[in-house]
Each structure stands twice: as structure tokens, then as C-alpha cells.
Design a protein around this motif. Structure first.
Motif, mmCIF file in Angstrom:
data_model
loop_
_atom_site.group_PDB
_atom_site.id
_atom_site.type_symbol
_atom_site.label_atom_id
_atom_site.label_comp_id
_atom_site.label_asym_id
_atom_site.label_seq_id
_atom_site.Cartn_x
_atom_site.Cartn_y
_atom_site.Cartn_z
ATOM 1 N N SER A 98 0.799 -1.230 0.000
ATOM 2 C CA SER A 98 0.000 0.000 0.000
ATOM 3 C C SER A 98 0.827 1.274 0.000
ATOM 4 O O SER A 98 0.279 2.368 -0.103
ATOM 5 N N THR A 99 2.154 1.135 0.155
ATOM 6 C CA THR A 99 2.944 2.354 0.338
ATOM 7 C C THR A 99 3.256 3.065 -0.966
ATOM 8 O O THR A 99 3.705 4.196 -0.946
ATOM 9 N N ASP A 100 3.067 2.356 -2.095
ATOM 10 C CA ASP A 100 3.382 2.941 -3.378
ATOM 11 C C ASP A 100 4.860 3.343 -3.425
ATOM 12 O O ASP A 100 5.213 4.421 -3.910
ATOM 13 N N GLY A 101 5.687 2.477 -2.866
ATOM 14 C CA GLY A 101 7.125 2.709 -2.927
ATOM 15 C C GLY A 101 7.673 3.631 -1.860
ATOM 16 O O GLY A 101 8.879 3.801 -1.734
ATOM 17 N N ARG A 102 6.767 4.223 -1.088
ATOM 18 C CA ARG A 102 7.270 5.116 -0.041
ATOM 19 C C ARG A 102 7.529 4.334 1.249
ATOM 20 O O ARG A 102 7.234 3.160 1.355
ATOM 21 N N ARG A 103 8.019 5.053 2.222
ATOM 22 C CA ARG A 103 8.352 4.469 3.517
ATOM 23 C C ARG A 103 7.094 3.975 4.240
ATOM 24 O O ARG A 103 6.063 4.639 4.226
ATOM 25 N N LEU A 104 7.193 2.788 4.854
ATOM 26 C CA LEU A 104 6.100 2.270 5.687
ATOM 27 C C LEU A 104 6.426 2.519 7.163
ATOM 28 O O LEU A 104 7.546 2.278 7.591
ATOM 29 N N TYR A 105 5.433 2.999 7.890
ATOM 30 C CA TYR A 105 5.622 3.239 9.326
ATOM 31 C C TYR A 105 4.921 2.122 10.095
ATOM 32 O O TYR A 105 3.708 1.970 9.978
ATOM 33 N N VAL A 106 5.691 1.353 10.845
ATOM 34 C CA VAL A 106 5.131 0.228 11.595
ATOM 35 C C VAL A 106 5.101 0.611 13.075
ATOM 36 O O VAL A 106 6.121 0.937 13.668
ATOM 37 N N LEU A 107 3.898 0.581 13.658
ATOM 38 C CA LEU A 107 3.714 1.003 15.047
ATOM 39 C C LEU A 107 3.201 -0.184 15.869
ATOM 40 O O LEU A 107 2.003 -0.379 15.981
ATOM 41 N N PRO A 108 4.092 -0.994 16.406
ATOM 42 C CA PRO A 108 3.668 -2.183 17.139
ATOM 43 C C PRO A 108 3.776 -2.005 18.657
ATOM 44 O O PRO A 108 4.590 -1.232 19.149
ATOM 45 N N THR A 109 2.944 -2.761 19.406
ATOM 46 C CA THR A 109 3.191 -2.896 20.838
ATOM 47 C C THR A 109 4.384 -3.839 21.012
ATOM 48 O O THR A 109 4.897 -4.384 20.025
#
Lengths: 246, 431
Positions: free
Chosen positions: B397-408
Motif C-alpha cells: 500500500s505504500t506505493d514505494g514510499r516508507r512504511l511506518y510500523v507502530l507495534p506494541t
């Protein structure tokens, strides 16, 4: 139509996600085109007797609860009592629930005298007793036998008197005291429960019951148009499963 | 677990082994930032020629400390290492304090965190106070910007050194909802804030009793925030000042850097190796760690409580107005079984400002409902309960951009394991 909410001690009694309840009440009113407003009422503030349809009180730590108990009795008790008698909705969770009873007897220190809006008493059995903590599911006759899900975390054990009905019967978890399978207390439009924090978002039936009751006093019988509650239903179901898995 | 076994055989093992570290021990405690602060202290000290013993990230309980000491002990009971650096859960401090007899105790902050495990924040503060007042030997290094930590620290009897941020441009203006210690611990009156950095951190004063934030001996001035790239600031200390660059993003990491710098100064390290160490330090796993996947980048930002989560959200939004975020919420013991805190996080700031939000984890549906109420529209959100599938969907879904992962916490461990199996990251016990 407008729904006027008063949030009592929003920064003192807000232990764990309690504002989720305000968010759910506001959104579920607004999503139906009902104006909704929330007024914060803090320590030391006087309470305007006829200005609200619904009061919300959250939970707090011992120190905060003591501060709130004194202020509640001294500055707000009379107004709240008259409002409750007139059918205004009061919802209190966790520490706030305890303050609606006759008294809360902590593990040490003096009793906190409550408002007596609900016929119940709460006693903390001492620092070595275990806290009642975990996911909880109750079945509520008030809501036609629907389940209500949440999380509880309390040291005090509450026992209902004859003047208060339980909000529901415990299916999973501890409830009022871990013994008699009751959870919460209801008297007319005053509701108290140990299901703390964001109780309302995942329990839309209960939320709508509160909104209807709150509007009913000024607008008579109110019919709330249904909302798309698929996300709510998923969250509710996953909480029931989570509680069952423990 | 070897630590637990050894403590059963010889309950004094921690006391005996810790006493054999020639340069003593340092204890880091608080709600947020323990791992980063302890690792940074260790990194700076290594540069200054010390060899250190420290517990593995996440092994913050008494058993983890015993295990770390045993691992560095010879059969004869000698210990390989000069100095012990232990991150200790806030509730564990009173238990380990008597056996470790630390030289320095670093208090980072106190937020509500995992309430079902630790009890209420006041109780923790009370236990700290008892633990620290029984110990006159340790220097207490504390966060002046946290009124709760400062009120505990200023009641201890030994030597104490405060650190803090001295730059009003870092102020958010108003207290956010996740603020915990809004009321003066002496008189119950709300503090007045001249600056709020995040949560209840800031420059405060009680209008009734006049309690004020202690003046920090070590402080960050002229802060220049660079989003996910970190920040730069002028480090002022009793032993001079220097311009410092850190790769750690966000205001909360300024406190971690200041805590580590103050601690190392107290250990006798000179300013230049401290500045050098701060500059070369890379984030701990899951804390702004970057992963390359098929040429695209994913950033892991651990989000375990409201104040930390808000900081992470602000960091993401400062980075881009078109973020794709993957939020992974678990409710296992190490996360805190109660996820009520999701409603204390200001997810409202995401409404209309992100491209896509994918939610996953054991409590994915709770998170989805939270985002719905925060005003993130249906078409922006998606639920995928399987973590690996959620990660793949999010990357697409990022379309090649950076993905931000916010996990516990446990979601981060699970995700890291998946990435490790795919050969994208090193094992998380490799430090």
C-alpha cells in the motif's frame, strides 16, 4: 435536538481510557445529526443544576479518588442528587462507581463517604488481597440480555443493597465482588460499573440506551435511527472471544 | 531460565556478583526509554574504555539481572566486566536496589503503563521513594521535566543531578490527554506549565506551594528537530557545552540522550567521548529501526503507551502527510492485558493526514474501532489479523514510499521474527 454531557473531573478521574466513553457518546449522537456538547467540570467548580442531560465520572487512583470524593460531596453532591431524582443520566465507572455508593472503605485510611446515589457499599479487603483484574463479559437484562464487554481492575469489593439492581450478571471475570456474579449497579437512570475505560465504544447498545434515556427527559420518547455498527460488532465479538480464551 | 534457578540456589547471587564489578553498577528505570538509555550509556562507556555487563533488552525483571551477571561470571565466581548497566522495570527497582547497591540510579520518567501489572502510578512512585531513601550511596540522575519523577528524586537524601530540555520552541503549547501528573503532589492543585514537551513533561510550577521544576544541571538548548533523522542540540553541562547530533528521533529521545550523558559525566567520562558516543549510536531494535524490503523502507516505531504513541504519531506526521501506517496491537502480559489506553492516544491527529492505516494484532478490531472514532475514514482503514499478511499488505500500500510500523512490544517481537526468517533483519538478541 441536543445532548449536553458533563464530564466530571476529566483530568483527575481519567485513569485508563475513560474519555473513550465521552468520544462514543458524542460520536453516536453526532452520527445521527444530534448536536452533542461536553462540558468539563473540575475540582472546585460549581455545578449548574439544569444544564446537563448526562453526567460521566471516570476512575482514578486512591489519591485522586479521595480529592474527588471530598469535592463531590462539598460542591456537587446536592445538584447531582436532585438531577438523578429528576431522571438525568449518570454513568460512573470504576473509582467513580464506588463514589456513587454510600461509602468506600480503603485498605488503609478513613472511609470515603459517597453520594449515596446507588444503594451499595464498597470495602477493600486489605493490601494482601488480590486485585480483580482481567477481561470481563456480563449479560445485561437491562439491554434485553445483550452482552457487555470490558476490562476490570479493582481492589474494592462492592455489594449491592436492595435499592440497586445489577447492570448484569458475570459470564467471565469477577464483577462487583468476585462472589455473587453481579456486576455494576443501576437505580433509575444512574449507572455504575467496574468495566472501566472505554466501555461504551464496544458496547453500542448500552451507549444508545444511555443517549435515549438522556434525551428522553427533555424530548420524550426518542427513536434513534440505526447506525452501521459492523466495526463495533467485530470489536465486541473479539473481546468476548478474548475473555473466553483466558 | 538460568537466572531464576540460580537465585533459587543462592538468593545472594546478585548481591555477590554485582559487588565484584570493579566500577560498580548503574540502574536505569522509568516507564519509557529504559532500553535506549541503558544501551546508549553502555555505548558511550565502551568508547571510553569500559567493558560492561548488561541485561538483555526486555529482561527487566530480577531474574533477567541475575541471568546477565551469571553469563559474565567464571566458574570461580569472578566476573568479566568493569561496570554493570541494568535496565529495571519501574516496579522492580525496590526489589533489586538492595542487592545491586548501585552507584547511580537513572530515573527517566513515569507514565501509566501496563496498569494491570504494575499497579497505580502513585504506588510505584511511593515504592521508589522508599527504595531510594534507604540508599544514601547512589547518585540519583533524574528527569527534571517530569514533575512526578522530580518530586520523588528531590525527596531522596543522597547526591542528585537533574537533566532537562531548556528550549521553549519544543513546547506543544497545551497538555495532551496522555498527561498523567497534572496535579501537584503536595497540594493537589494543577501545575501551571510554561512549556509542555510531551505527556506531562515540561517546565511546570505549582501556583499554590511554589514547587517548581528543578533547574537541570545538564540540559538541551537550541534544539533542531529533524523528524525521523533525529535531532541536533547544544548540550550544556557543568563541564562545558558542545553541539550534539543524535540519530534518535523525537523529544522523548532527547531525554534519553540527556539521561545517558548525565550518567556518563557522573561516571567520570569527559565531554568529547560523550558527544562522539551520542553521534555514533544507532537506535535499539524496534525503536526507529529501519528495514529494507525489496528496495523499500519500513521503519519500526515501538508504541507501548499513550505518551510514547503520541510522540511516535507526531514523528510520523512530521515526516510526511501521506503516510501508510501499520498498527499492531497485542494484549499479552508484556504489552499489558488491558488495552483501554488506546483511547488515551490522540489518534484524532491522523484524520485526513494519512494515506492508509492497516491494523493487525490480537486486538486489531479494537484498534480499528478506535481509528473509526478518531475520524479515519472507512476507505483509509483495513484490518488483517495475521501479522505477516498485514505487513505484506501494508508494504504493497505504500506505493514505494516508507512504511511506518507502530507495534506494541510483543507485536514488535513477532514482526521482527517474521522479518528475521525472511533474512531482512539480524536476530534480536544480537546486540
Amino acid at each position: 435536538m441536543d445532548l449536553r454531557i458533563c464530564h466530571l473531573y476529566p483530568d483527575l478521574l481519567n485513569l485508563y481510557g475513560d474519555r473513550g466513553n465521552i468520544i462514543a457518546l458524542m460520536n453516536r449522537a453526532r452520527w445521527r445529526g444530534i448536536d452533542a456538547s461536553v462540558t468539563d467540570c473540575r475540582l472546585g467548580d460549581a455545578l449548574d443544576g439544569d444544564a446537563y442531560d448526562l453526567y460521566f465520572i471516570g476512575g482514578g487512583e486512591d489519591r485522586q479518588q479521595r480529592l474527588a470524593a471530598n469535592d463531590l460531596r462539598a460542591r456537587k453532591g446536592g445538584v447531582l442528587k436532585r438531577a438523578a431524582e429528576a431522571g438525568v443520566v449518570v454513568l460512573a465507572v470504576c473509582g467513580g462507581y464506588q463514589l456513587l455508593g454510600h461509602y468506600y472503605r480503603p485498605a488503609d485510611g478513613d472511609d470515603l463517604v459517597g453520594l449515596g446515589l446507588l444503594d451499595l457499599t464498597t470495602v477493600h479487603p486489605g493490601p494482601s488481597s488480590r486485585r480483580l483484574i482481567g477481561n470481563i463479559v456480563i449479560r445485561s437484562t437491562l439491554l434485553g440480555g445483550a452482552t457487555v464487554v470490558g476490562f476490570e481492575n479493582h481492589g474494592g469489593r462492592t455489594h449491592l443493597g436492595p435499592g440497586a439492581a445489577p447492570l448484569g450478571n458475570v459470564m467471565r471475570g469477577f464483577g462487583n465482588n468476585g462472589e455473587d456474579h453481579t456486576e455494576g449497579g443501576v437505580s433509575r437512570n444512574v449507572f455504575g460499573t467496574y468495566l472501566h475505560g472505554p466501555l461504551l465504544p464496544k458496547n453500542p447498545l448500552f451507549t444508545d440506551h444511555l443517549i435515549r434515556s438522556a434525551l428522553g427527559r427533555r424530548y420524550g420518547q426518542v427513536t434513534l435511527p440505526p447506525l452501521d455498527d459492523r466495526i463495533e460488532a467485530e470489536a465486541h465479538a473479539s473481546a468476548v472471544l478474548r475473555a473466553a480464551g483466558e | 531460565m538460568p537466572g531464576r534457578v540460580a537465585r533459587g540456589i543462592a538468593p545472594d547471587v546478585v548481591r555477590i556478583l554485582a559487588a565484584r564489578l570493579p566500577s560498580g553498577t548503574i540502574v536505569v528505570t522509568g516507564t519509557n526509554g529504559k532500553t535506549t538509555t541503558a544501551r546508549l550509556i553502555s555505548h558511550i562507556l565502551r568508547g571510553a574504555g569500559f567493558s560492561s555487563v548488561h541485561n538483555r533488552a526486555g529482561a527487566n525483571l530480577a531474574a533477567g539481572i541475575a541471568a546477565a551477571l551469571l553469563q559474565h561470571a567464571t566458574f570461580g565466581g569472578r566476573i568479566r566486566g568493569d561496570i554493570g548497566i541494568f535496565e529495571v522495570d519501574e516496579a522492580t527497582l525496590p526489589i533489586v536496589q538492595p542487592s545491586l547497591q548501585p552507584r547511580a540510579v537513572v530515573l527517566t520518567n513515569l507514565f501509566r503503563d501496563q496498569l494491570d501489572r504494575y499497579g497505580e502510578i502513585d504506588i510505584v512512585a511511593g515504592r521508589w521513594e522508599t527504595a531510594l531513601s534507604n540508599d544514601a550511596g547512589a547518585v540519583v540522575i533524574f528527569n527534571a521535566d517530569d514533575p512526578l519523577v522530580a518530586s520523588v528524586a528531590t525527596r531522596t537524601t543522597g547526591r542528585r543531578v537533574a537533566f532537562g530540555i531548556e528550549d521553549d520552541s519544543c513546547s506543544l503549547g497545551t497538555l495532551e490527554h496522555a498527561a498523567d501528573a497534572r496535579y501537584c503532589y503536595r497540594c493537589g492543585v494543577p501545575y501551571e506549565y510554561r512549556a509542555v514537551y510531551f505527556g506531562h513533561m515540561g517546565v511546570y510550577r505549582c501556583p499554590q506551594c511554589g514547587t517548581t521544576r528543578p533547574s537541570p544541571a545538564v540540559a538541551a538548548h537550541e534544539v533542531e528537530a529533524r523528524g525521523l533523522e533525529g535531532s541536533a542540540f547544544t548540550l550544556m553541562t557543568p563541564r562545558g557545552s558542545a553541539r550534539v547530533k543524535t540519530q534518535l528521533p523525537g523529544a522523548y529521545n532527547l531525554h534519553n540522550v540527556l539521561a545517558a550523558a548525565t550518567c556518563c559525566l557522573e561516571m567520570g567520562v569527559a565531554l568529547p567521548p560523550i558527544v562522539e558516543g551520542i553521534g555514533t549510536f544507532a537506535p535499539a531494535f524496534g525503536r526507529a529501526e529501519r528495514v529494507r524490503v525489496n528496495g523499500h523502507e519500513a521503519v519500526l516505531l515501538l508504541a507501548k503507551n499513550p505518551a510514547g504513541f503520541n510522540e511516535v504519531l507526531r514523528t510520523v506526521l512530521r515526516d510526511t502527510g501521506q503516510a501508510t501506517v501499520l498498527i499492531a496491537i497485542n494484549d499479552l502480559t508484556a504489552d499489558g492485558r488491558d488495552i483501554s489506553w488506546l483511547w488515551d492516544v490522540d489518534f484524532e491527529m491522523l484524520a485526513g493526514r494519512i494515506r492508509r492505516a492497516i491494523v493487525t494484532g490480537i486486538r486489531a478490531h479494537d484498534m480499528d474501532l478506535r481509528l473509526k472514532h478518531a475520524g479515519v475514514p472507512d476507505e483509509t482503514r483495513a484490518v488483517a489479523t495475521d501479522l505477516a499478511q498485514a505487513f505484506d499488505l501494508a508494504m504493497k500500500s505504500t506505493d514505494g514510499r516508507r512504511l511506518y510500523v507502530l507495534p506494541t512490544y510483543t507485536a514488535m517481537l513477532q514482526l521482527r521474527k517474521i522479518l528475521q526468517q525472511r533474512g531482512l533483519v539480524a536476530g534480536f538478541w544480537e546486540d
